[in-house]
Write a protein that holds these residues in place. Structure first.
Motif, short mmCIF file in Angstrom:
data_model
loop_
_atom_site.label_atom_id
_atom_site.label_comp_id
_atom_site.label_asym_id
_atom_site.label_seq_id
_atom_site.Cartn_x
_atom_site.Cartn_y
_atom_site.Cartn_z
N SER A 1 2.25 1.91 -3.38
CA SER A 1 1.27 2.22 -4.41
C SER A 1 0.75 3.65 -4.35
N LYS A 2 1.09 4.35 -3.26
CA LYS A 2 0.56 5.71 -3.05
C LYS A 2 0.81 6.61 -4.24
N ASP A 3 -0.27 7.28 -4.70
CA ASP A 3 -0.19 8.28 -5.78
C ASP A 3 0.42 7.73 -7.07
N LYS A 4 0.24 6.45 -7.32
CA LYS A 4 0.80 5.90 -8.56
C LYS A 4 -0.30 5.33 -9.44
N ARG B 1 0.84 -1.21 0.00
CA ARG B 1 0.00 0.00 0.00
C ARG B 1 0.87 1.26 0.00
N GLU B 2 1.95 1.19 0.77
CA GLU B 2 2.86 2.34 0.83
C GLU B 2 3.46 2.60 -0.56
#
Ligand code: C5P
Length: 221
Positions: free
Chosen positions: A122-125, A119-120
């Protein structure tokens, strides 16, 4: 924006994820690599690795020790995993890792640790995320969810050919992993709600890609 691709072993997830990411200019999150990495490092550092799996505190301590030594690059061409500066590729495909990975991945505490890293990262991607529980658990908000299936024999033939390994051995491993992955209590392999199911048995990766693109267009994307 996230597209998820889930499915059993060797159903074509990674190949299709990479083709799709190239087409869309997205990055590829190969979640299986994280479970393989966890398993590889656990086997390497703990003789009694099976005992560790029942001890959440020790698992957490193990992962905490590992994290500062890891570097993960989520790229258009796939996910690259480095440990102490060294790119891990063939290490993650070792027969002993293939044998143990589903046993490690069914442990809830392991999944919690891996998921928080996923999750970390994947942020803003803009991502194509592939695995077993991407659409069902990790990214339930995904824009499009794909579930790939294929005849078991065809899947084993594909992997045996790709890796130059004996068909019988590969077939046995795929069967074992699929069974553990789909019957485990936490985040079992399942068709996520609302997913498009594609049987890739007689389709080329390019043909699968076409179906996926059509589904994206249908959604105005
Ligand atoms: O996709 P790949 O074959 O590399 O995955 C290796 C193993 O990792 C799977 O057989 C499964 O046990 C585990 N896995 C998982 N959840 C995911 C991705 C992989 O449990 N999202």
């Amino acid at each position: 924006m996230i597209v998820t691709i889930d499915g059993p072993a060797s159903s074509g997830k990674t190949t299709v994820a990479k083709l799709l990411a190239k087409e869309l200019g997205f990055l590829v999150l190969e979640s299986g690599k994280f479970y393989r990495l966890f398993t590889y490092l656990l086997l390497k550092s703990e003789k009694e690795w099976r005992a560790l799996l029942t001890d959440e505190e020790r698992l957490k301590a193990f992962w905490k020790r590992i994290l500062p030594e890891l570097k993960i690059k989520v790229k258009k061409e796939g996910t690259a995993v480095y440990f102490r500066g060294e790119l891990l590729e063939k290490e993650l495909r070792l027969p002993e890792v293939e044998e143990a990975v589903s046993i490690v991945a069914k442990v809830e505490a392991v999944r919690k640790l891996v998921n928080s890293l996923l999750r970390e990262l994947s942020k803003d991607k803009k991502l194509v995320a592939e695995g077993r529980d991407m659409g069902s658990v990790v990214f339930p908000e995904a824009t499009l969810k794909i579930f790939l299936t294929a005849d078991e024999k065809v899947r084993a033939e594909r992997r045996a050919k790709d890796e130059g390994r004996p068909f019988e051995k590969v077939a046995e491993n795929i069967k074992k992993r699929d069974k553990i992955d789909s019957t485990r209590k936490t985040a079992p392999l399942t068709i996520p709600e609302g997913a498009i199911v594609i049987d890739t048995t007689s389709l080329s990766p390019e043909e699968v890609l076409k179906v996926v693109i059509k589904e994206l267009h249908k959604r105005g994307l």
